[in-house]
Design a protein around this motif. Sequence first.
Motif, PDB file in Angstrom:
ATOM      1  N   ARG A 178       0.894  -1.141  -0.085  1.00  0.00           N
ATOM      2  CA  ARG A 178       0.045  -0.129   0.111  1.00  0.00           C
ATOM      3  C   ARG A 178       0.904   1.268   0.012  1.00  0.00           C
ATOM      4  O   ARG A 178       0.550   2.234  -0.747  1.00  0.00           O
ATOM      5  N   THR A 179       1.895   1.247   0.830  1.00  0.00           N
ATOM      6  CA  THR A 179       2.602   2.495   0.842  1.00  0.00           C
ATOM      7  C   THR A 179       3.547   2.683  -0.459  1.00  0.00           C
ATOM      8  O   THR A 179       3.582   3.834  -0.893  1.00  0.00           O
ATOM      9  N   LEU A 180       3.899   1.515  -1.150  1.00  0.00           N
ATOM     10  CA  LEU A 180       4.855   1.717  -1.998  1.00  0.00           C
ATOM     11  C   LEU A 180       3.878   1.952  -3.375  1.00  0.00           C
ATOM     12  O   LEU A 180       4.393   2.789  -4.309  1.00  0.00           O
ATOM     13  N   HIS A 181       2.514   1.741  -3.391  1.00  0.00           N
ATOM     14  CA  HIS A 181       1.777   2.253  -4.596  1.00  0.00           C
ATOM     15  C   HIS A 181       1.606   3.653  -4.338  1.00  0.00           C
ATOM     16  O   HIS A 181       1.576   4.632  -5.323  1.00  0.00           O
ATOM     17  N   VAL A 182       1.418   4.325  -3.101  1.00  0.00           N
ATOM     18  CA  VAL A 182       1.310   5.915  -3.178  1.00  0.00           C
ATOM     19  C   VAL A 182       2.470   6.346  -3.436  1.00  0.00           C
ATOM     20  O   VAL A 182       2.683   7.212  -4.058  1.00  0.00           O
ATOM     21  N   LEU A 183       3.520   5.962  -2.915  1.00  0.00           N
ATOM     22  CA  LEU A 183       4.919   6.306  -3.381  1.00  0.00           C
ATOM     23  C   LEU A 183       5.177   6.162  -4.779  1.00  0.00           C
ATOM     24  O   LEU A 183       5.873   7.228  -5.153  1.00  0.00           O
ATOM     25  N   ARG A 184       4.890   5.255  -5.456  1.00  0.00           N
ATOM     26  CA  ARG A 184       5.186   5.063  -6.816  1.00  0.00           C
ATOM     27  C   ARG A 184       4.320   6.168  -7.708  1.00  0.00           C
ATOM     28  O   ARG A 184       4.908   6.378  -8.869  1.00  0.00           O
ATOM     29  N   THR A 185       3.131   6.632  -7.141  1.00  0.00           N
ATOM     30  CA  THR A 185       2.608   7.591  -7.773  1.00  0.00           C
ATOM     31  C   THR A 185       3.058   9.093  -7.695  1.00  0.00           C
ATOM     32  O   THR A 185       2.823   9.931  -8.553  1.00  0.00           O
ATOM     33  N   LEU A 186       3.956   9.147  -6.657  1.00  0.00           N
ATOM     34  CA  LEU A 186       4.578  10.377  -6.285  1.00  0.00           C
ATOM     35  C   LEU A 186       6.133  10.283  -7.207  1.00  0.00           C
ATOM     36  O   LEU A 186       6.778  11.292  -7.209  1.00  0.00           O
ATOM     37  N   GLY A 187       6.364   9.101  -7.870  1.00  0.00           N
ATOM     38  CA  GLY A 187       7.614   9.132  -8.976  1.00  0.00           C
ATOM     39  C   GLY A 187       8.600   7.924  -8.034  1.00  0.00           C
ATOM     40  O   GLY A 187       9.708   8.099  -8.674  1.00  0.00           O
ATOM     41  N   LEU A 188       8.328   7.128  -7.297  1.00  0.00           N
ATOM     42  CA  LEU A 188       9.263   6.202  -6.920  1.00  0.00           C
ATOM     43  C   LEU A 188       9.647   5.167  -7.823  1.00  0.00           C
ATOM     44  O   LEU A 188       8.683   4.537  -8.448  1.00  0.00           O
ATOM     45  N   ASP A 189      10.771   5.017  -8.110  1.00  0.00           N
ATOM     46  CA  ASP A 189      11.168   4.039  -9.396  1.00  0.00           C
ATOM     47  C   ASP A 189      11.393   2.718  -8.536  1.00  0.00           C
ATOM     48  O   ASP A 189      11.502   2.436  -7.387  1.00  0.00           O
ATOM     49  N   PRO A 190      11.354   1.553  -9.674  1.00  0.00           N
ATOM     50  CA  PRO A 190      11.409   0.256  -8.895  1.00  0.00           C
ATOM     51  C   PRO A 190      12.659  -0.183  -8.329  1.00  0.00           C
ATOM     52  O   PRO A 190      12.707  -0.653  -7.310  1.00  0.00           O
ATOM     53  N   GLY A 191      13.702   0.479  -8.364  1.00  0.00           N
ATOM     54  CA  GLY A 191      15.153   0.241  -7.644  1.00  0.00           C
ATOM     55  C   GLY A 191      15.065   0.566  -6.329  1.00  0.00           C
ATOM     56  O   GLY A 191      15.434   0.185  -5.280  1.00  0.00           O
ATOM     57  N   THR A 192      14.392   2.044  -6.256  1.00  0.00           N
ATOM     58  CA  THR A 192      14.195   2.579  -4.955  1.00  0.00           C
ATOM     59  C   THR A 192      13.307   1.960  -4.137  1.00  0.00           C
ATOM     60  O   THR A 192      13.449   1.584  -3.074  1.00  0.00           O
ATOM     61  N   ALA A 193      12.201   1.300  -4.704  1.00  0.00           N
ATOM     62  CA  ALA A 193      11.260   0.539  -3.948  1.00  0.00           C
ATOM     63  C   ALA A 193      11.852  -0.668  -3.568  1.00  0.00           C
ATOM     64  O   ALA A 193      11.650  -1.042  -2.455  1.00  0.00           O
ATOM     65  N   ARG A 194      12.789  -1.218  -4.205  1.00  0.00           N
ATOM     66  CA  ARG A 194      13.501  -2.527  -3.744  1.00  0.00           C
ATOM     67  C   ARG A 194      14.322  -2.280  -2.575  1.00  0.00           C
ATOM     68  O   ARG A 194      14.245  -2.861  -1.633  1.00  0.00           O
ATOM     69  N   ARG A 195      14.936  -1.146  -2.497  1.00  0.00           N
ATOM     70  CA  ARG A 195      16.020  -0.944  -1.699  1.00  0.00           C
ATOM     71  C   ARG A 195      15.379  -0.315  -0.400  1.00  0.00           C
ATOM     72  O   ARG A 195      15.673  -0.681   0.773  1.00  0.00           O
ATOM     73  N   LEU A 196      14.061   0.179  -0.525  1.00  0.00           N
ATOM     74  CA  LEU A 196      13.131   0.428   0.696  1.00  0.00           C
ATOM     75  C   LEU A 196      12.503  -0.578   1.140  1.00  0.00           C
ATOM     76  O   LEU A 196      12.575  -0.676   2.645  1.00  0.00           O
ATOM     77  N   SER A 197      12.252  -1.561   0.599  1.00  0.00           N
ATOM     78  CA  SER A 197      11.650  -2.727   1.003  1.00  0.00           C
ATOM     79  C   SER A 197      12.901  -3.635   1.784  1.00  0.00           C
ATOM     80  O   SER A 197      12.472  -4.231   3.004  1.00  0.00           O
ATOM     81  N   ALA A 198      13.925  -3.651   1.270  1.00  0.00           N
ATOM     82  CA  ALA A 198      14.971  -4.185   1.779  1.00  0.00           C
ATOM     83  C   ALA A 198      15.271  -3.432   3.291  1.00  0.00           C
ATOM     84  O   ALA A 198      15.570  -4.000   4.289  1.00  0.00           O
ATOM     85  N   GLY A 199      15.378  -2.188   2.993  1.00  0.00           N
ATOM     86  CA  GLY A 199      15.627  -1.295   4.391  1.00  0.00           C
ATOM     87  C   GLY A 199      14.618  -1.692   5.564  1.00  0.00           C
ATOM     88  O   GLY A 199      14.978  -1.563   6.706  1.00  0.00           O
ATOM     89  N   GLU A 200      13.295  -1.949   5.039  1.00  0.00           N
ATOM     90  CA  GLU A 200      12.392  -2.007   6.088  1.00  0.00           C
ATOM     91  C   GLU A 200      12.508  -3.433   6.891  1.00  0.00           C
ATOM     92  O   GLU A 200      12.197  -3.659   8.119  1.00  0.00           O
ATOM     93  N   VAL A 201      13.025  -4.390   6.133  1.00  0.00           N
ATOM     94  CA  VAL A 201      13.106  -5.674   6.621  1.00  0.00           C
ATOM     95  C   VAL A 201      14.565  -6.141   7.306  1.00  0.00           C
ATOM     96  O   VAL A 201      14.737  -6.968   8.060  1.00  0.00           O
ATOM     97  N   LEU A 202      15.635  -5.154   6.944  1.00  0.00           N
ATOM     98  CA  LEU A 202      17.137  -5.504   7.393  1.00  0.00           C
ATOM     99  C   LEU A 202      16.920  -5.292   9.002  1.00  0.00           C
ATOM    100  O   LEU A 202      17.595  -6.165   9.395  1.00  0.00           O
ATOM    101  N   PRO A 203      16.374  -4.497   9.743  1.00  0.00           N
ATOM    102  CA  PRO A 203      16.494  -4.603  11.087  1.00  0.00           C
ATOM    103  C   PRO A 203      16.105  -6.088  11.631  1.00  0.00           C
ATOM    104  O   PRO A 203      16.562  -6.430  12.616  1.00  0.00           O
TER     105      PRO A 203
END
Length: 186
Positions: A80-105
């Motif tokens: 859900r969060t990434l859908h909203v961010l993609r409409t604001l211009g989030l590219d797929p590579g940054t979305a992957r890094r964001l997902s990885a950063g969220e699971v890294l802890p």
Amino acid sequence: PAQYTRLLGPGAVRAVTDLAVAETPGVTVLSREGWLEDWTSSPLTAGLRTLMVVSQVALALLAVVALVLTVVATARDRRRTLHVLRTLGLDPGTARRLSAGEVLPLTVAALLAGSAIGFVVPWLLLSALGLTALTGEPDGTHVAFTWQPVAIAVGALLAGLWVAVEIEARTRRDDDLAVGIREAER
């Protein structure tokens, strides 16, 4: 019946040689190094080492599966969060890094907890297992900490993180953003 005399210490081998103990009839001299070589080359020890490697690989694969399942189970909220961010211009590579950063802890916490368990449990069980009799150590048995199991765990968790993020990104690739944003508003 055979009788044994144990000579210990840094000069034991030299003393046996100087006194010509090996030439005495009925006496067999076995140095600690010789005993250790015989023990480490035995089929039982080789089988136990193979079993240890197989169990390390199996546990590493289980860690990867657990991490992938955890990421997939929590993917809905991220989607859900990434859908909203993609409409604001989030590219797929940054979305992957964001997902990885969220699971890294979670990954780092699992690595630290697993390492702590792996280092503390053998230390706690050392005297209970009676390993001094098995290893023949004159000073008693000590736990030896090595970096290889930790490196295997780090590699497995990083591979699991990469696989999980890739699976999540591929399932998210063809999502309709409008439907995703409507679902996020609910």
